[in-house]
Design a protein around this motif. Sequence first.
Motif, mmCIF file in Angstrom:
data_model
loop_
_atom_site.group_PDB
_atom_site.id
_atom_site.type_symbol
_atom_site.label_atom_id
_atom_site.label_comp_id
_atom_site.label_asym_id
_atom_site.label_seq_id
_atom_site.Cartn_x
_atom_site.Cartn_y
_atom_site.Cartn_z
ATOM 1 N N ASP A 86 -23.919 -25.320 -16.044
ATOM 2 C CA ASP A 86 -24.330 -26.161 -15.033
ATOM 3 C C ASP A 86 -23.791 -27.479 -15.889
ATOM 4 O OD1 ASP A 86 -26.734 -28.838 -13.902
ATOM 5 O OD2 ASP A 86 -25.820 -27.447 -12.802
ATOM 6 N N ALA A 87 -23.390 -28.831 -15.238
ATOM 7 C CA ALA A 87 -22.846 -29.778 -15.513
ATOM 8 C C ALA A 87 -24.606 -30.789 -16.404
ATOM 9 C CB ALA A 87 -22.313 -30.983 -14.733
ATOM 10 N N ALA A 88 -25.515 -30.449 -15.545
ATOM 11 C CA ALA A 88 -26.255 -30.812 -15.993
ATOM 12 C C ALA A 88 -27.073 -30.371 -17.128
ATOM 13 C CB ALA A 88 -27.589 -30.754 -15.639
ATOM 14 N N GLU A 89 -26.841 -29.201 -17.699
ATOM 15 C CA GLU A 89 -26.493 -28.253 -19.249
ATOM 16 C C GLU A 89 -25.709 -28.592 -20.491
ATOM 17 O OE1 GLU A 89 -28.058 -24.911 -17.993
ATOM 18 O OE2 GLU A 89 -30.496 -25.346 -16.956
ATOM 19 N N LEU A 90 -24.941 -29.150 -19.729
ATOM 20 C CA LEU A 90 -23.375 -28.639 -20.173
ATOM 21 C C LEU A 90 -23.791 -29.687 -21.801
ATOM 22 C CD1 LEU A 90 -20.677 -28.225 -21.144
ATOM 23 C CD2 LEU A 90 -19.634 -31.157 -20.306
ATOM 24 N N TRP A 91 -24.198 -30.890 -22.322
ATOM 25 C CA TRP A 91 -24.583 -31.485 -23.622
ATOM 26 C C TRP A 91 -25.252 -30.347 -25.054
ATOM 27 C CZ3 TRP A 91 -29.690 -33.273 -24.734
ATOM 28 C CH2 TRP A 91 -30.288 -33.149 -24.229
ATOM 29 N N HIS A 92 -26.382 -29.447 -23.815
ATOM 30 C CA HIS A 92 -27.188 -28.848 -24.298
ATOM 31 C C HIS A 92 -26.415 -27.468 -25.419
ATOM 32 C CE1 HIS A 92 -30.191 -29.056 -21.428
ATOM 33 N NE2 HIS A 92 -30.276 -29.790 -22.268
ATOM 34 N N TYR A 93 -25.108 -27.802 -24.741
ATOM 35 C CA TYR A 93 -24.333 -26.720 -26.284
ATOM 36 C C TYR A 93 -23.337 -27.754 -26.717
ATOM 37 C CZ TYR A 93 -26.276 -23.601 -21.864
ATOM 38 O OH TYR A 93 -26.682 -23.410 -21.779
ATOM 39 N N PHE A 94 -23.378 -28.945 -26.856
ATOM 40 C CA PHE A 94 -22.750 -29.235 -28.030
ATOM 41 C C PHE A 94 -24.387 -29.691 -29.547
ATOM 42 C CE2 PHE A 94 -19.841 -30.535 -25.383
ATOM 43 C CZ PHE A 94 -18.522 -30.463 -25.893
ATOM 44 N N PRO A 95 -23.815 -29.072 -30.207
ATOM 45 C CA PRO A 95 -25.384 -29.144 -30.952
ATOM 46 C C PRO A 95 -25.742 -30.386 -31.377
ATOM 47 C CG PRO A 95 -23.757 -27.135 -31.864
ATOM 48 C CD PRO A 95 -23.071 -27.860 -30.710
ATOM 49 N N GLU A 96 -24.740 -31.816 -31.542
ATOM 50 C CA GLU A 96 -25.198 -32.973 -32.029
ATOM 51 C C GLU A 96 -26.237 -33.788 -30.890
ATOM 52 O OE1 GLU A 96 -20.802 -32.916 -31.463
ATOM 53 O OE2 GLU A 96 -22.588 -31.427 -31.390
ATOM 54 N N MET A 97 -24.897 -32.863 -30.260
ATOM 55 C CA MET A 97 -26.418 -34.079 -28.895
ATOM 56 C C MET A 97 -26.642 -34.263 -28.851
ATOM 57 S SD MET A 97 -22.575 -33.845 -26.709
ATOM 58 C CE MET A 97 -23.685 -34.978 -25.424
ATOM 59 N N MET A 98 -27.579 -32.811 -28.994
ATOM 60 C CA MET A 98 -28.733 -31.971 -28.243
ATOM 61 C C MET A 98 -29.888 -32.514 -29.550
ATOM 62 S SD MET A 98 -30.023 -29.754 -26.138
ATOM 63 C CE MET A 98 -31.627 -28.609 -26.334
ATOM 64 N N ARG A 99 -29.563 -32.454 -30.641
ATOM 65 C CA ARG A 99 -30.459 -33.308 -31.729
ATOM 66 C C ARG A 99 -30.533 -34.701 -31.267
ATOM 67 N NH1 ARG A 99 -26.499 -29.860 -35.291
ATOM 68 N NH2 ARG A 99 -25.506 -32.091 -35.790
ATOM 69 N N THR A 100 -29.337 -35.445 -31.299
ATOM 70 C CA THR A 100 -29.735 -36.871 -31.139
ATOM 71 C C THR A 100 -30.356 -37.279 -29.390
ATOM 72 O OG1 THR A 100 -27.490 -37.453 -31.917
ATOM 73 C CG2 THR A 100 -28.542 -39.217 -30.723
ATOM 74 N N GLY A 101 -29.992 -35.957 -27.932
ATOM 75 C CA GLY A 101 -30.582 -36.396 -27.379
ATOM 76 C C GLY A 101 -31.458 -36.868 -26.823
ATOM 77 N N ARG A 102 -32.517 -36.448 -27.354
ATOM 78 C CA ARG A 102 -34.187 -36.550 -27.466
ATOM 79 C C ARG A 102 -35.043 -37.863 -27.815
ATOM 80 N NH1 ARG A 102 -33.599 -32.281 -31.460
ATOM 81 N NH2 ARG A 102 -34.392 -29.942 -30.894
ATOM 82 N N GLY A 103 -33.703 -39.038 -28.158
ATOM 83 C CA GLY A 103 -33.943 -39.921 -28.504
ATOM 84 C C GLY A 103 -33.846 -41.306 -27.176
ATOM 85 N N CYS A 104 -33.111 -40.020 -26.342
ATOM 86 C CA CYS A 104 -32.553 -40.849 -24.920
ATOM 87 C C CYS A 104 -33.921 -41.521 -24.402
ATOM 88 C CB CYS A 104 -31.847 -39.968 -24.110
ATOM 89 S SG CYS A 104 -30.466 -39.689 -25.000
ATOM 90 N N ARG A 105 -33.694 -42.592 -23.641
ATOM 91 C CA ARG A 105 -34.972 -43.355 -22.579
ATOM 92 C C ARG A 105 -35.228 -42.340 -20.965
ATOM 93 N NH1 ARG A 105 -33.132 -49.314 -20.102
ATOM 94 N NH2 ARG A 105 -33.309 -49.577 -23.025
#
Length: 306
Positions: free
Chosen positions: A244-263
């Motif tokens: 799913d498009a909304a879950e795609l970034w979950h499979y980029f490990p570096e984005m998964m780590r960084t994305g927790r800091g999004c507003r």
Amino acid sequence: MENPFTGVVVRATGSWYDVLHDGTTLRCRIRGRLRLRGSRATNPVVVGDRVTCETDANGDHTITDIAPRRNYVIRRASNLSRESHIIAANLDQALLLVTLRQPATAAEFVDRFLVTCEAYKVPVVILLSKSDLQVPEALRSFRAVYEGIGYRVEEVSAATGQGVETVRELLRGRTTLLSGNSGVGKSTLVRAIDPGLDIRTGEISESHRKGRHTTTFSTMYPLAQGGAVIDTPGIKGFGLLEIDAAELWHYFPEMMRTGRGCRFYNCTHTHEPGCAVVEAVRSGEIALSRYESYLKILDEDEKYRK
């Protein structure tokens, strides 16, 4: 031979399936109902599947059931298809061969493959193939990106022997998918690891500097030191499916780590204010090439997720 019997599919041509049972390879067809399970996959039975077979009075063998798959690697069947093609199943790991020149593997292809393996929980090691023909600075840059993410990267050359023993140890006792674009040296590397394997090799086409297809069907080969390697046809593209498009970034490990800091908790990392991922790209913490792959996958594959 008992009837029914179980085995592992070691070769799938679309019409016939070679099944390994008690050290003997048997040629089987599949029962028609296996094609009618509502799957969007073009191939209902794949290399690595554990199957149940029956033998009729004429001695012909038929696959009657497929055991649940532990995992698999899948891609879109073609550039204009919503159907999928499963490359192999029940894997311990995948080795992705990449070349930076002669021929050059596109970064987006690498990232699509890694996303699929992340999604289906298949561990990946990246092999920088034909290392003796590559530019050292390009090798260092590639390693910096992918090792920084957390992937293991090894340099190998079947011509010089560099890394061959390392790959041999990686393969020992495991079922491994060996994949990559045509011309990156998959079959040549397998032959260097186990000279007893009869796998064809091919050179690079001088007219297009692309690899010639030398492997027609995925095939599982037992290795002398234990384990098995699945050699696949050279793959040109790797369209994603079932993600799913909304879950795609979950499979980029570096984005998964960084994305927790999004507003925003549902940030798509494309345009939202306060996006930690976009800021990490700007600062160089996340490689621009990886972020560009993410955007391309979002844009190009959105129509296949409807």
